[in-house]
Design a protein around this motif. Structure first.
Motif, PDB file in Angstrom:
ATOM      1  N   THR A 122       0.644  -1.169   0.230  1.00 29.09           N
ATOM      2  CA  THR A 122      -0.355   0.161   0.279  1.00 29.09           C
ATOM      3  C   THR A 122       1.346   1.612   0.157  1.00 29.09           C
ATOM      4  N   GLN A 123       1.923   0.933   0.443  1.00 30.51           N
ATOM      5  CA  GLN A 123       2.572   2.413   1.094  1.00 30.51           C
ATOM      6  C   GLN A 123       3.670   2.796  -0.150  1.00 30.51           C
ATOM      7  N   ASP A 124       4.073   1.498  -0.373  1.00 32.15           N
ATOM      8  CA  ASP A 124       5.397   1.461  -1.114  1.00 32.15           C
ATOM      9  C   ASP A 124       5.787   1.353  -3.444  1.00 32.15           C
ATOM     10  N   SER A 125       4.214   0.784  -3.056  1.00 36.88           N
ATOM     11  CA  SER A 125       4.274   0.632  -4.289  1.00 36.88           C
ATOM     12  C   SER A 125       3.408   1.438  -5.430  1.00 36.88           C
ATOM     13  N   ASP A 126       3.400   2.219  -6.673  1.00 38.34           N
ATOM     14  CA  ASP A 126       2.330   2.737  -7.348  1.00 38.34           C
ATOM     15  C   ASP A 126       1.724   2.015  -8.648  1.00 38.34           C
ATOM     16  N   ASN A 127       1.705   0.935  -7.472  1.00 33.54           N
ATOM     17  CA  ASN A 127       0.638   0.137  -8.997  1.00 33.54           C
ATOM     18  C   ASN A 127      -0.820  -0.218  -8.494  1.00 33.54           C
ATOM     19  N   PRO A 128      -1.664   0.475  -8.929  1.00 34.36           N
ATOM     20  CA  PRO A 128      -2.966   0.479  -8.548  1.00 34.36           C
ATOM     21  C   PRO A 128      -3.731  -0.810  -8.039  1.00 34.36           C
ATOM     22  N   ASP A 129      -2.960  -2.071  -8.734  1.00 37.00           N
ATOM     23  CA  ASP A 129      -4.127  -3.151  -8.570  1.00 37.00           C
ATOM     24  C   ASP A 129      -3.335  -3.719  -7.356  1.00 37.00           C
ATOM     25  N   LEU A 130      -2.544  -3.641  -7.058  1.00 40.56           N
ATOM     26  CA  LEU A 130      -1.692  -4.123  -6.161  1.00 40.56           C
ATOM     27  C   LEU A 130      -2.076  -3.198  -4.830  1.00 40.56           C
ATOM     28  N   ARG A 131      -1.461  -1.890  -4.656  1.00 39.19           N
ATOM     29  CA  ARG A 131      -2.546  -1.340  -3.767  1.00 39.19           C
ATOM     30  C   ARG A 131      -3.292  -1.484  -3.154  1.00 39.19           C
ATOM     31  N   ASP A 132      -4.677  -0.853  -3.763  1.00 36.07           N
ATOM     32  CA  ASP A 132      -5.954  -1.584  -3.497  1.00 36.07           C
ATOM     33  C   ASP A 132      -6.327  -2.502  -2.866  1.00 36.07           C
ATOM     34  N   ARG A 133      -5.508  -3.724  -3.942  1.00 37.48           N
ATOM     35  CA  ARG A 133      -6.005  -5.176  -3.668  1.00 37.48           C
ATOM     36  C   ARG A 133      -5.512  -5.216  -1.549  1.00 37.48           C
ATOM     37  N   GLY A 134      -4.191  -4.161  -1.684  1.00 39.01           N
ATOM     38  CA  GLY A 134      -3.495  -4.554  -0.383  1.00 39.01           C
ATOM     39  C   GLY A 134      -4.663  -3.506   1.016  1.00 39.01           C
ATOM     40  N   TYR A 135      -5.297  -2.497  -0.282  1.00 34.57           N
ATOM     41  CA  TYR A 135      -6.314  -1.819   0.749  1.00 34.57           C
ATOM     42  C   TYR A 135      -7.280  -3.087   1.621  1.00 34.57           C
ATOM     43  N   ILE A 136      -7.988  -3.336   0.158  1.00 39.53           N
ATOM     44  CA  ILE A 136      -8.984  -4.008   0.700  1.00 39.53           C
ATOM     45  C   ILE A 136      -8.732  -5.120   1.547  1.00 39.53           C
ATOM     46  N   TYR A 137      -7.801  -5.917   1.596  1.00 38.38           N
ATOM     47  CA  TYR A 137      -6.877  -6.618   3.268  1.00 38.38           C
ATOM     48  C   TYR A 137      -6.982  -5.932   4.517  1.00 38.38           C
ATOM     49  N   TRP A 138      -6.512  -5.023   4.351  1.00 33.96           N
ATOM     50  CA  TRP A 138      -6.055  -4.309   5.045  1.00 33.96           C
ATOM     51  C   TRP A 138      -7.422  -4.003   5.744  1.00 33.96           C
ATOM     52  N   ARG A 139      -8.658  -3.233   5.373  1.00 34.40           N
ATOM     53  CA  ARG A 139      -9.227  -3.054   5.657  1.00 34.40           C
ATOM     54  C   ARG A 139     -10.415  -3.978   6.684  1.00 34.40           C
ATOM     55  N   LEU A 140     -10.405  -5.386   6.052  1.00 33.55           N
ATOM     56  CA  LEU A 140     -10.942  -6.752   6.216  1.00 33.55           C
ATOM     57  C   LEU A 140     -10.744  -7.352   7.155  1.00 33.55           C
ATOM     58  N   LEU A 141      -8.799  -7.121   7.041  1.00 28.26           N
ATOM     59  CA  LEU A 141      -8.450  -8.001   8.293  1.00 28.26           C
ATOM     60  C   LEU A 141      -9.184  -6.746   9.533  1.00 28.26           C
ATOM     61  N   SER A 142      -8.384  -5.729   9.099  1.00 27.51           N
ATOM     62  CA  SER A 142      -8.861  -5.259  10.164  1.00 27.51           C
ATOM     63  C   SER A 142     -10.168  -4.587  11.568  1.00 27.51           C
ATOM     64  N   THR A 143     -10.756  -4.910   9.923  1.00 24.74           N
ATOM     65  CA  THR A 143     -12.406  -4.705  10.912  1.00 24.74           C
ATOM     66  C   THR A 143     -12.846  -5.988  11.413  1.00 24.74           C
ATOM     67  N   ASP A 144     -13.151  -6.856  10.642  1.00 25.24           N
ATOM     68  CA  ASP A 144     -13.522  -8.202  11.319  1.00 25.24           C
ATOM     69  C   ASP A 144     -12.896  -9.819  10.713  1.00 25.24           C
ATOM     70  N   PRO A 145     -11.756 -10.746  10.741  1.00 26.66           N
ATOM     71  CA  PRO A 145     -11.523 -11.425  10.654  1.00 26.66           C
ATOM     72  C   PRO A 145     -12.047 -11.895   9.951  1.00 26.66           C
ATOM     73  N   VAL A 146     -12.488 -12.591  10.742  1.00 26.02           N
ATOM     74  CA  VAL A 146     -13.982 -14.016  10.723  1.00 26.02           C
ATOM     75  C   VAL A 146     -14.644 -13.597   8.913  1.00 26.02           C
ATOM     76  N   ALA A 147     -14.843 -12.656   8.397  1.00 25.71           N
ATOM     77  CA  ALA A 147     -15.307 -12.165   7.159  1.00 25.71           C
ATOM     78  C   ALA A 147     -14.730 -12.083   6.590  1.00 25.71           C
ATOM     79  N   ALA A 148     -12.935 -11.386   7.193  1.00 25.97           N
ATOM     80  CA  ALA A 148     -12.063 -12.092   6.167  1.00 25.97           C
ATOM     81  C   ALA A 148     -11.030 -13.358   5.582  1.00 25.97           C
TER      82      ALA A 148
END
Lengths: 949, 284
Positions: A511-537
């Motif tokens: 999310t921070q060091d990459s400038d590839n939007p695909d990679l960044r977005d996927r990183g953010y989605i995982y991050w959010r998923l993991l931080s809000t609800d690991p079960v759902a993740a």
């Protein structure tokens, strides 16, 4: 003394020398000079300056010299049109020469001189030559008509040459017939609508007779022409097939393939239970096999065609596997094609043989071929389930060879086998891990990382392995980075305790060091998923993946059907429809197979499986954490504004949101499923169902969410059902129309989605309605300004008026629509919700209501039950109001709520309703009273639709 | 439909160029040569496209034989045509070399003119064509060691001088016309065997393909009979005779071969036209 001296270097003043020689008196010298001129012409020197001198040599009785001069003329006449006129007289004279060779030569050459002025003089000689007594002259003249038509089409029609040409089809000489057919076919192609080549049973009969006597090349023209004919019934098609079949044993491969084309096409029309059908199938195999012993160029073209035939009718060649085995001296392009066909023909019966061959190929020296062979083993495993085990063991053997590119390719393939047969062959993982270091290609690395992530719980040192990849994260290709991100998240979900640091690291890298939007977005989605609800993740990331199938590499059925019609042409070599590479009108006719049974079964969406698999996810997530969903939706959704949202917003926005989520899920789950258009459709249902299921436990947090989904609909005024497919692509030559009727701020609109599933561009859309019960008619033309290119989808909103001609339909809300485009006119009928005809001023005064209710006779009253509706009376009333059904009064009698409602149709008919809702009873009773009782049924249906959604 | 035909040397020199339909300029020759030389190894070279022009080519005798077309025509007929053209040129010029093509360009143009009209192939049989072709072939006389070896030591007759030199069959068919009496027929039997043996020594596959080529230099040849083994059997038909049988999977014959005696006596009757006639037998 040889002719090669003509090619030797040029001296200065060469033209001058030639000029002198051309004007020499001696015939021999003249001939030599003309030869020299032509030699210079061939190597690309400009000798047009010699035009007058060469033309002077034309009047000679030496045929050899004459031919040379004519050759020169054909080349330069175009650049010297004025000079070319000088030659006309000789031409006209030659056309009346006693020697038929000279007559034919003159006509042939004149046709090749593409100068307008000359064509005028050509007409008379041509007319004579078309009726010449010598067939050699007639056949030359027949082709000349086509030449002339290309230069000046109007002239040919005016002079009536076309009729003469038609007469030549009945000529006694088969060569003349063949040329006439060829010329007519060509002329007919530039006039698609003329029935120049009027193929009727009589002409077909003539052609079939000529077929037996013609030269091989003539047979090709005739067979190609036959392929365009559509027999009237299966008997005729059988009799044509019978007469074409002998051509299959011809020595000329072009004749064979043209015959195969005719047979493949006409076979569609034969009933499959016919004995003859089976016989024909058997007869098709040997000629195709024979083609494989020809020159490599022919073999290649034959293999490309066989590839199509095998996909369409695998039964023809199923016993001929052996001929597709690769020979050591085949050129590489032939080898690769053979490999492809071998896999298509692989079945349980022959798989052992095939595998033994493939294994042998995998140890050859040619790297490209070896790679393909290893892939082929994987494809066999996926195609023939019984062979999977043998394939895996073969692949393991190959890995043991430690040849770098073999190992890499094998790992890519094994990943696919894991996807197809989960939890079956995981025992080989240990072997794979041994070769981790040697992988240097991105695809192989990504495959290996996927395997490690997927089976992290079985690999003890999975974290170490992945960590080792992570070190050079920024040097990896995107493919590997994405896979690594997903794999580490999987690992974390499986072994959360020891890998927390690792996942932190990869998420920040992504999310921070990459400038590839695909990679960044996927990183953010995982991050959010993991931080809000690991079960759902866990449920999202580790969800069950749809199985992959072997059909991925097949040609799309509609394309295949078209290509089958073009067997033996360039289209079949490129595997592209002719429209993709032939410009202009010529040859760009869309051909379709005639049989209806075939096309019906062949079109099925391969995506349904994956779409269904993914759509299960959202409902599972919603109940557990409302906030999360709201959060996620907010992430991608612009908050709904109360003031006039854009049209089509309700379904569009929900779909958009879901699609985004879906897109994410999709890549989380499979990584290679690929966003398919069916995905959006797959989500059509859940959002529509959402508001209903949330209505009961309305609570703070969820209220927002409800507003988001249903609230948009509220302000809009009415419930909008999802779009339904009105016109399937199969029935409309690739045009698919789905749509919905809505009423927005008093305007009725027909909102349509047009998609082009055909291969050609569509344009010139127009729409018309048949007369209908409420006089619906388009208020303006259909606004589709840009042409619709293949695979494109376009949204169109058509405002409707209710002032059109009226005719009662059955059912009442039925609407028949005609849509026209550049291809054809298509008809479909659809039913509109009657609520779109309810006017905004449909609220009756109480007094008037009471009076009217009494006034309408009781026999006009109809009663209906609405079952399974869990709304309370207020909610129901609110909902109905959205559809312009207005509640005038409410009475409560013995715990039963009675709602009195009214609505007004566009044609002024009032409908009065009494809706009884009993608390705790999911069944409503509705009584409808109307002066036109026919509408009651429709209105009831509408109630049901609105209340249940 | 054929738009243009051209023959290039392996170095890309233009040897023959003929445009039949005026659909494209002669500059495409260079485009073709660039394309074909720049082609990576695993790309199929047979059919290539440049804009809406498509090149189909074969290589024979070290030359590129190229046909172009703009329509969606049959690549089979184009390839077949080019192969036949090469064969025809060989028949007429004797050999198929750059030199021979260069020397006989006038003849080849004449041939092309008769063979193709406005892109439609008319006739490629040498029987028909001999009525139309006027130009005489010029035949190159290459220096050959074979010819030297035929001269026996001190003029003595050697074993070899009874055998025709292997280059004997490579001369133009037309030249026999004025050479007069020398009526010759060459019958070549060619067999090709391909065997694949696995690395472990197992015989994977073996097959033999063969053909009988007849080259005829007789101006008006009467019927000719070729007898094959009595035991010769085809496909799964019953074995014949008692000796070691010859079994072939598949046979195909040239159209000039008459087969009425073949079934019973294994005799091929043919009335060869001038030039090459092939009977292909493929044997497994």
């Amino acid at each position: 003394m040889t002719d090669s001296k003509y090619f030797t270097t040029t001296k200065k003043g060469e033209i001058f020398e030639l000029k002198a020689e051309l004007n020499s008196d001696k015939k021999e010298k003249k001939k030599e000079a003309v030869k020299k001129v032509i030699a210079s012409m061939t190597v690309g020197k400009d000798v047009s300056a010699l035009f007058p001198d060469v033309v002077n040599c034309m009047q000679t009785d030496n045929l050899e010299l004459k031919k040379l001069v004519y050759l020169y003329l054909m080349n330069y006449a175009k650049s010297q049109p004025d000079m070319a006129i000088m030659a006309v007289n000789t031409f006209v004279k030659d056309c009346e020469d006693l020697n038929p060779l000279i007559r034919a030569l003159a006509v042939r050459t004149m046709g090749c001189i593409r100068v307008d002025k000359i064509t005028e003089y050509l007409c008379e000689p041509l007319r004579k030559c078309l009726k010449d007594e010598d067939p050699y002259v007639r056949k030359t003249a027949a082709v000349c008509v086509a030449k002339l038509h290309d230069i000046n089409a109007q002239l040919v029609e005016d002079q009536g040459f076309l009729d003469t040409l038609k007469d030549l089809i009945s000529d006694s000489n088969p060569m003349v017939v063949a040329n006439a057919v060829a010329a007519l076919s060509e002329i007919a192609e530039s006039h698609p609508n003329s029935n120049l080549l009027d193929l009727n049973p009589q002409t077909i009969n003539k052609l079939l007779t000529a077929l037996n006597e013609c030269t091989e090349w003539g047979q090709i023209f005739i067979l190609d022409c036959l392929a365009n004919y559509t027999p009237r019934d299966d008997r005729e098609s059988q009799s044509i097939c019978e007469r074409v079949t002998p051509r299959l044993s011809h020595a000329n491969s072009a004749v064979v393939l043209s015959a195969v084309k005719v047979l493949m096409k006409f076979m569609e029309m034969l009933p499959k239970d016919l004995d003859y059908y089976g016989t024909l199938l058997k007869k098709l195999a040997p000629p195709l096999v024979t083609l494989l012993s020809a020159e490599p160029e022919l073999q290649y073209v034959a293999l490309r065609n066989i590839n199509l035939i095998v996909q369409r009718r695998p039964e023809i060649l199923k016993h001929e596997m052996k001929v597709f085995f690769v020979k050591y001296n085949d050129p590489i392009y032939v080898k690769l094609e053979k490999l492809d066909i071998m896999i298509r023909l692989a079945s349980q019966a022959n798989i052992a043989q095939v595998l033994a061959e493939l294994k042998e190929y995998a140890t050859e020296v040619d790297v490209d071929f070896v790679r393909k062979a290893v892939r082929a083993i994987g494809r066999c495993a996926i195609k023939v389930e019984q062979s999977a085990e043998r394939c895996v063991s073969t692949l393991l053997d190959l890995i043991q060879t430690k040849v770098n590119y073999v190992v890499q390719e094998a790992i890519v393939v094994i990943k696919d086998i894991f996807r197809k047969y989960p939890n079956k062959y995981e025992s080989v993982i240990a072997t794979l891990c041994e070769h981790l270091e040697s992988l240097d290609e991105p695809e192989a690395r990504a495959a290996m990382i996927w395997i490690v992530g997927e089976y992290a719980e079985r690999i003890d040192n999975a974290d170490e392995l992945l960590e080792s990849f992570l070190e050079g994260f920024h040097d990896e290709s995107t493919q590997v980075q994405l896979q690594l991100l997903t794999a580490i998240v999987k690992l974390f979900l499986k072994k959360p305790t020891e890998t927390q640091e690792l996942v932190q690291q990869v998420l920040s890298l992504a999310t921070q060091d990459s400038d590839n939007p695909d990679l960044r977005d996927r990183g953010y989605i995982y991050w959010r998923l993991l931080s809000t609800d690991p079960v759902a993740a866990k449920e999202v990331v580790l969800a069950e993946k749809p199985l992959i199938s072997e059909e991925t590499d097949l040609i799309e059925p509609t394309l295949l059907e078209e290509l089958i019609c073009h067997i033996g042409t360039l289209a079949s070599v490129y595997h592209k429809p002719p429209s993709a590479f032939v410009e202009g009108s010529r040859g760009v006719q869309h051909k379709r197979l005639a049989g209806s049974a075939g096309s019906g079964e062949s079109v099925e969406s391969p995506d349904t499986g994956s779409a269904a698999g993914v759509s299960e996810a959202p409902p599972a997530v919603i109940p557990s954490q409302g906030d999360l969903l709201g959060d996620l939706l907010n992430l991608d959704l612009t908050p709904p504004t109360a003031t006039g949202p854009p049209p089509a917003a309700a379904p569009g926005m929900q779909l958009g949101a879901m699609d985004l989520l879906g897109g994410g899920l999709d890549s989380l789950l499979g990584g290679d499923i690929g966003g398919s258009p069916a995905m959006g459709a797959g989500f059509g249902a859940p959002p529509a169902a959402m508001p209903a299921s949330f209505n009961a436990p309305v609570s703070g947090g969820l209220d927002d969410l409800f507003d988001l989904g249903g609230g948009v609909g509220m302000t809009m005024g009415s419930y909008t059902p999802p779009k339904t497919v009105w016109l399937p692509a199969m029935k409309a030559k690739g045009l698919e129309i789905s749509g919905v009727f809505v009423r927005r701020s008093g305007v009725i609109q027909m909102e349509m989605t047009l998609s082009n599933k055909a291969m050609s561009v569509m344009s010139d859309f127009a729409i018309q309605f048949n007369r209908n019960s409420f006089g619906l008619a388009p208020a303006g033309p259909l606004q589709i300004l840009t042409p619709l290119s293949p695979n494109q989808t376009i949204e169109a909103a058509l405002p409707l008026s209710t002032v059109g001609p009226v005719m009662k339909m059955e059912p009442l809300n039925n609407l028949q629509v005609a849509v026209k485009n550049n291809i054809d006119v298509f008809y479909f009928s659809c039913q509109y919700p009657i609520s779109m005809l309810f006017l905004e001023d449909g609220k009756m005064e109480r007094q008037v209501f009471l009076a009217t209710w009494k006034d309408i006779p009781n026999e006009n009253e109809s009663q209906f039950q609405i079952k399974d509706c869990h709304l309370n009376s207020d909610a129901a009333s609110n909902k109905l109001q959205g559809s312009n059904i207005f509640t005038i009064a409410k009475r409560t009698v013995e715990g039963q709520d009675m709602l009195y409602q009214s609505m007004k149709l566009t044609n002024g008919i009032w409908v009065l309703a009494e809706l009884r809702v009993q608390a705790g009873n999911p069944n409503y009773t509705i009584s409808l009273k109307c002066r036109a009782p026919e509408v009651s049924q429709c209105v009831f249906q509408n109630y049901e639709a609105v209340l249940k959604n | 439909m054929i738009s243009q035909v051209f023959i290039l040397s392996s170095k890309g020199d233009h040897l023959i160029y003929k445009d039949f339909r005026g659909e494209a300029g002669s500059d495409v020759i260079n485009v073709f040569y660039e394309k074909v030389t720049a082609l990576p190894g695993d790309q199929p070279p047979v059919v290539m496209s440049h804009g809406d022009l498509h090149f189909v080519h074969v290589r024979q005798g070290g030359l590129y034989w190229v046909a172009t077309t703009t329509a969606d025509s049959s690549p089979f007929s184009l390839i077949e045509f080019l192969n036949r053209l090469a064969c025809l040129v060989q028949d007429y010029c004797g050999t198929l070399t750059e030199k021979a093509v260069q020397m006989n360009f006038a003849l080849i143009y004449e041939l092309l003119d008769e063979v193709v009209d406005y892109g439609y192939v008319q006739s490629m049989s040498s029987d028909v064509l001999k009525n139309f072709i006027q130009t005489e072939a010029v035949s190159p006389r290459p220096f050959s060691l074979f010819q030297l070896s035929n001269v026996g030591l001190f003029g003595a007759e050697t074993q070899q001088s009874k055998v025709a030199p292997s280059s004997a069959a490579s001369r133009p068919i037309q030249s026999s016309r004025e050479q007069g009496g020398k009526s010759e027929i060459f019958v070549d039997v060619i067999e090709r065997m391909s065997v694949v043996i696995g690395s472990n020594g197992v015989l994977m596959k073996a097959d033999v393909e063969g053909e009988i080529k007849v080259k005829c230099y007789m101006p008006n040849c009467s019927e000719m009979r070729i007898g094959l083994n009595e035991e010769f059997s085809i496909g799964k038909s019953q074995l014949r005779g008692y000796g070691a049988a010859v079994r072939v999977d598949e046979v195909s014959f040239h159209q000039a071969v008459k087969l009425d005696e073949f079934d019973n006596n294994r005799i091929l009757r043919l009335s060869p036209s001038q030039g090459e006639v092939k009977n292909t037998l493929s044997i497994h």
